[in-house]
Each structure stands twice: as structure tokens, then as C-alpha cells.
Scaffold this motif. Structure first.
Motif, PDB file in Angstrom:
ATOM      1  N   THR A  60       0.727  -1.131   0.066  1.00  0.00           N
ATOM      2  CA  THR A  60      -0.096   0.019   0.096  1.00  0.00           C
ATOM      3  C   THR A  60       0.914   1.328   0.127  1.00  0.00           C
ATOM      4  OG1 THR A  60      -1.725  -1.077   1.229  1.00  0.00           O
ATOM      5  CG2 THR A  60      -1.780   1.105   1.194  1.00  0.00           C
ATOM      6  N   ASP A  61       1.917   1.355   0.957  1.00  0.00           N
ATOM      7  CA  ASP A  61       2.583   2.430   1.029  1.00  0.00           C
ATOM      8  C   ASP A  61       4.193   2.278   0.819  1.00  0.00           C
ATOM      9  OD1 ASP A  61       0.883   3.839   2.118  1.00  0.00           O
ATOM     10  OD2 ASP A  61       1.076   3.586   4.174  1.00  0.00           O
ATOM     11  N   ASP A 108       6.023  14.802  -0.427  1.00  0.00           N
ATOM     12  CA  ASP A 108       4.978  14.258   0.481  1.00  0.00           C
ATOM     13  C   ASP A 108       4.117  13.122   0.499  1.00  0.00           C
ATOM     14  OD1 ASP A 108       3.623  14.718   2.758  1.00  0.00           O
ATOM     15  OD2 ASP A 108       1.922  15.942   1.739  1.00  0.00           O
ATOM     16  N   VAL A 109       5.067  12.136   0.499  1.00  0.00           N
ATOM     17  CA  VAL A 109       4.681  10.610   0.287  1.00  0.00           C
ATOM     18  C   VAL A 109       4.352   9.832   1.482  1.00  0.00           C
ATOM     19  CG1 VAL A 109       5.153   8.335  -0.898  1.00  0.00           C
ATOM     20  CG2 VAL A 109       5.980  10.570  -1.818  1.00  0.00           C
ATOM     21  N   ARG A 110       3.062   9.317   1.558  1.00  0.00           N
ATOM     22  CA  ARG A 110       2.808   8.460   2.977  1.00  0.00           C
ATOM     23  C   ARG A 110       3.746   7.402   2.658  1.00  0.00           C
ATOM     24  NH1 ARG A 110      -2.807   6.767   1.829  1.00  0.00           N
ATOM     25  NH2 ARG A 110      -1.682   5.046   1.017  1.00  0.00           N
ATOM     26  N   ALA A 121      14.227  -0.864   0.377  1.00  0.00           N
ATOM     27  CA  ALA A 121      12.944  -0.060   0.876  1.00  0.00           C
ATOM     28  C   ALA A 121      11.723  -0.773  -0.188  1.00  0.00           C
ATOM     29  CB  ALA A 121      13.010   1.385   0.774  1.00  0.00           C
ATOM     30  N   LEU A 122      10.636  -0.719   0.188  1.00  0.00           N
ATOM     31  CA  LEU A 122       9.495  -1.126  -0.750  1.00  0.00           C
ATOM     32  C   LEU A 122       9.080   0.014  -1.446  1.00  0.00           C
ATOM     33  CD1 LEU A 122       7.655  -3.827   1.348  1.00  0.00           C
ATOM     34  CD2 LEU A 122       9.334  -4.280  -0.289  1.00  0.00           C
ATOM     35  N   LEU A 123       9.201  -0.036  -2.646  1.00  0.00           N
ATOM     36  CA  LEU A 123       8.363   1.375  -3.532  1.00  0.00           C
ATOM     37  C   LEU A 123       6.814   0.930  -3.671  1.00  0.00           C
ATOM     38  CD1 LEU A 123       9.050   3.916  -4.855  1.00  0.00           C
ATOM     39  CD2 LEU A 123       9.366   2.623  -7.015  1.00  0.00           C
ATOM     40  N   GLY A 124       6.058   1.107  -2.938  1.00  0.00           N
ATOM     41  CA  GLY A 124       4.619   0.824  -2.758  1.00  0.00           C
ATOM     42  C   GLY A 124       3.897   1.732  -3.523  1.00  0.00           C
ATOM     43  N   MET A 125       2.303   1.445  -3.534  1.00  0.00           N
ATOM     44  CA  MET A 125       1.530   2.196  -4.090  1.00  0.00           C
ATOM     45  C   MET A 125       1.234   3.771  -3.757  1.00  0.00           C
ATOM     46  SD  MET A 125       0.663   0.275  -6.734  1.00  0.00           S
ATOM     47  CE  MET A 125      -0.510   1.157  -7.459  1.00  0.00           C
ATOM     48  N   SER A 126       1.890   4.183  -2.721  1.00  0.00           N
ATOM     49  CA  SER A 126       1.717   5.549  -2.404  1.00  0.00           C
ATOM     50  C   SER A 126       2.625   6.249  -3.210  1.00  0.00           C
ATOM     51  CB  SER A 126       2.029   5.812  -0.760  1.00  0.00           C
ATOM     52  OG  SER A 126       3.237   5.255  -0.619  1.00  0.00           O
ATOM     53  N   PHE A 127       3.535   5.588  -3.976  1.00  0.00           N
ATOM     54  CA  PHE A 127       4.297   6.438  -4.862  1.00  0.00           C
ATOM     55  C   PHE A 127       3.799   6.079  -6.179  1.00  0.00           C
ATOM     56  CE2 PHE A 127       7.864   6.542  -7.957  1.00  0.00           C
ATOM     57  CZ  PHE A 127       8.389   7.605  -7.728  1.00  0.00           C
ATOM     58  N   LEU A 128       3.828   4.703  -6.505  1.00  0.00           N
ATOM     59  CA  LEU A 128       3.599   4.119  -7.950  1.00  0.00           C
ATOM     60  C   LEU A 128       2.145   4.668  -8.621  1.00  0.00           C
ATOM     61  CD1 LEU A 128       4.751   0.674  -7.346  1.00  0.00           C
ATOM     62  CD2 LEU A 128       6.178   2.565  -8.544  1.00  0.00           C
ATOM     63  N   LYS A 129       1.218   4.658  -7.750  1.00  0.00           N
ATOM     64  CA  LYS A 129      -0.195   5.194  -8.335  1.00  0.00           C
ATOM     65  C   LYS A 129      -0.401   6.384  -9.010  1.00  0.00           C
ATOM     66  CE  LYS A 129      -1.949   7.430  -4.193  1.00  0.00           C
ATOM     67  NZ  LYS A 129      -2.799   7.311  -2.842  1.00  0.00           N
ATOM     68  N   HIS A 130       0.828   7.146  -8.905  1.00  0.00           N
ATOM     69  CA  HIS A 130       0.616   8.467  -9.475  1.00  0.00           C
ATOM     70  C   HIS A 130       1.480   8.312 -11.077  1.00  0.00           C
ATOM     71  CE1 HIS A 130      -0.736  10.529  -5.863  1.00  0.00           C
ATOM     72  NE2 HIS A 130       0.174   9.782  -5.298  1.00  0.00           N
TER      73      HIS A 130
END
Length: 157
Positions: A60-61, A108-110, A121-130
Motif C-alpha cells: 500500500t505504501d 509528501d509521500v505516505r 525499501a519497498l516502493l509501494g503504491m503511495s508512490f506508484l499510483k501517481h
């Protein structure tokens, strides 16, 4: 052959398994090569500090380990529960001022601070969804989406 490889890497902005190209529409496109273990790993940055990301569309994040969070001086926000592949686990919420991957960045990434997370680090959807993401064979393509992402930077000048 070595000279051609060096030339190609210089021209495409190669970063190991990641390269930057310009798509048919003239926009920056990051191309990640799948690792032998099936994962996509890319070098990026959190708050200007270099970090290795494991791209995880199931996360998710963006997630970092406790050790990485302390090294980056991240605030440990509220205690939260998260669901991992191994089941529920405790974590802390936090915000990242800036996450960069190649020439793409978001501010300003969650994020979550997750005990037991490894070096990457996991590059999750709080970054990727954009961004627009698509897989073609053993490559993952990431490019700016139509949404409110923060920016694209030239990384090779």
C-alpha cells in the motif's frame, strides 16, 4: 563490446537494471529490467538519500525498515497495524518529503516504518499510483501519468 555497452549506458542513463528513455509521446520513461529472482529493483532516493527500492505493487505504501528510518531521521508517527505476506505486523506511519526514482519524483509521500524489513525499501503504491506502470516481458515501464504527480527532472545533463 565494452565500449558499446558503456556508450549505451551513457546515452540511456542506465542505473544497473534501470534506464531512462524518451517514449513515443516525448515523455520520460523509466525501464526496469527484471532480476533473476523475478523482482524489480532500482536505485532511487528518499529525502535526497540514496536507497535501493524493491518495486512492490502489492504494498500500500512506500515502506522502510526501522534502521533506515533512523538513518534518514524520519519521525515515527502513530503506531499502526499492517498486513504482510507473513501476516499482521506492527508498524509506524510517517511521511517522506520526497521520493525519487530516476528522473521521476513525488513529494509528501505516505510511508510506513516496518520492523523486520530488509535492506531494500519497498516502493509501494503511495508512490506508484501517481504513474503509469506496465510490464512488457521482463521489463517494467514507469512513466508520468495524467494525475497530480509532482514532477520529472532531467538527470543526465
Amino acid at each position: 563490446m565494452i565500449g558499446l555497452t558503456a556508450f549505451f549506458q551513457a546515452m540511456t542513463g542506465s542505473d544497473g537494471g534501470m534506464s531512462e528513455t524518451i517514449g513515443a509521446d516525448g515523455r520520460l520513461q523509466l525501464v526496469l529490467q527484471r532480476e533473476r529472482n523475478g523482482h524489480y529493483i532500482a536505485n532511487g532516493a528518499i529525502n535526497g538519500e540514496q536507497i535501493s527500492f524493491l518495486v512492490d505493487t502489492g504494498a500500500t505504501d512506500v515502506a522502510v525498515s526501522e534502521r533506515t528510518a533512523r538513518e534518514l531521521g524520519l519521525p515515527f508517527g502513530p503506531r499502526i497495524g499492517i498486513m504482510t505476506a507473513a501476516g499482521p505486523a506492527p508498524a509506524w506511519g510517517t511521511r517522506l518529503d520526497r521520493v525519487s526514482l530516476g528522473g521521476l519524483f513525488l513529494e509528501d509521500v505516505r510511508a510506513t516504518i516496518t520492523p523486520g524489513l530488509g535492506r531494500e525499501a519497498l516502493l509501494g503504491m503511495s508512490f506508484l499510483k501517481h504513474f503509469n506502470i506496465r510490464q512488457e516481458g521482463d521489463r517494467l515501464l514507469i512513466e508520468p501519468g495524467a494525475g497530480p504527480w509532482n514532477g520529472v527532472e532531467k538527470t543526465n545533463e
